[in-house]
Design a protein around this motif. Sequence first.
Motif, mmCIF file in Angstrom:
data_model
loop_
_atom_site.group_PDB
_atom_site.id
_atom_site.type_symbol
_atom_site.label_atom_id
_atom_site.label_comp_id
_atom_site.label_asym_id
_atom_site.label_seq_id
_atom_site.Cartn_x
_atom_site.Cartn_y
_atom_site.Cartn_z
ATOM 1 N N ARG A 84 0.824 -1.214 0.000
ATOM 2 C CA ARG A 84 0.000 0.000 0.000
ATOM 3 C C ARG A 84 0.854 1.258 0.000
ATOM 4 N N GLU A 87 -0.841 7.150 -0.219
ATOM 5 C CA GLU A 87 -2.175 7.608 -0.625
ATOM 6 C C GLU A 87 -3.232 6.566 -0.305
ATOM 7 N N ARG A 88 -2.912 5.293 -0.562
ATOM 8 C CA ARG A 88 -3.865 4.214 -0.279
ATOM 9 C C ARG A 88 -4.105 4.076 1.225
ATOM 10 N N LYS A 89 -3.033 4.143 2.001
ATOM 11 C CA LYS A 89 -3.187 4.037 3.456
ATOM 12 C C LYS A 89 -4.019 5.193 3.997
ATOM 13 N N GLN A 90 -3.778 6.391 3.484
ATOM 14 C CA GLN A 90 -4.544 7.548 3.946
ATOM 15 C C GLN A 90 -6.017 7.429 3.570
ATOM 16 N N HIS A 91 -6.288 6.861 2.400
ATOM 17 C CA HIS A 91 -7.680 6.641 1.992
ATOM 18 C C HIS A 91 -8.360 5.661 2.945
ATOM 19 N N ARG A 92 -7.662 4.603 3.321
ATOM 20 C CA ARG A 92 -8.224 3.599 4.230
ATOM 21 C C ARG A 92 -8.420 4.162 5.644
ATOM 22 N N GLN A 94 -9.655 7.183 6.261
ATOM 23 C CA GLN A 94 -10.704 8.203 6.265
ATOM 24 C C GLN A 94 -11.813 7.937 7.292
ATOM 25 N N GLU A 129 0.658 8.608 8.785
ATOM 26 C CA GLU A 129 -0.327 8.601 7.695
ATOM 27 C C GLU A 129 -1.666 9.179 8.183
ATOM 28 N N ALA A 133 -3.488 12.420 6.700
ATOM 29 C CA ALA A 133 -4.859 12.306 6.191
ATOM 30 C C ALA A 133 -5.780 13.307 6.882
ATOM 31 N N SER A 137 -7.725 16.463 5.094
ATOM 32 C CA SER A 137 -9.193 16.472 5.103
ATOM 33 C C SER A 137 -9.778 17.679 5.813
#
Length: 198
Positions: A84, A87-92, A94, A129, A133, A137
């Motif tokens: 990951r 960016e992917r970790k930060q999306h997860r 949210q 992360e 994030a 946000s």
Amino acid sequence: MVEAKVPHDVIPGFELIAPTIWDRIPSTPSTPTENISAPSLVLLMTWTGAHGRHISKYTSEYAKIFPSSHIMVITTSSADFLFRSSERKQHRLQPAVKYIRNLQQIPCCNTGGILMHVFSEGGSNKACELATAYQRSTGTQLPISALYLDSTPGHPRYLRLCSALAKSFPPIPVLSQLALVFATIMLGIVWVLYHGFV
């Protein structure tokens, strides 16, 4: 009677609200007579591959110390390191960002902010992360009032990292052996590139 086997990642007394994110609502509501410096949220960022029964040793103590505080656990897996991107970790993460934002808006006698307990390299990476994030946000910093660094930052050691990854694999002998070989090769490539360029 055969007792049902509990998955190794389940944290007793917690609800899974998103992948790798666990929540415990306080059993004791806050009251005006309570110590107002208690944190509104205790946030544990666990080490890579931590088992639920080991995490629960920490969460049960926090629940005793701060019975009116929410407790959130964010776990880390070997997949976070191997596959990951940031960016992917930060999306997860949210759902955790949303949870923290909503918690800040709930009237509560606990005004101690967030106590973050970070474990090892896996937890410190996930904590960074989450902070990124949250910043992206909300436009504000993660409202941490106390930070406990537990065995982090450490000194990277190849064999120690391989051992940590091995403990995070499923307890199925054949699969864990294959995963360990794959992870050792992948980690070796990362290790060589890191030392070659950094």
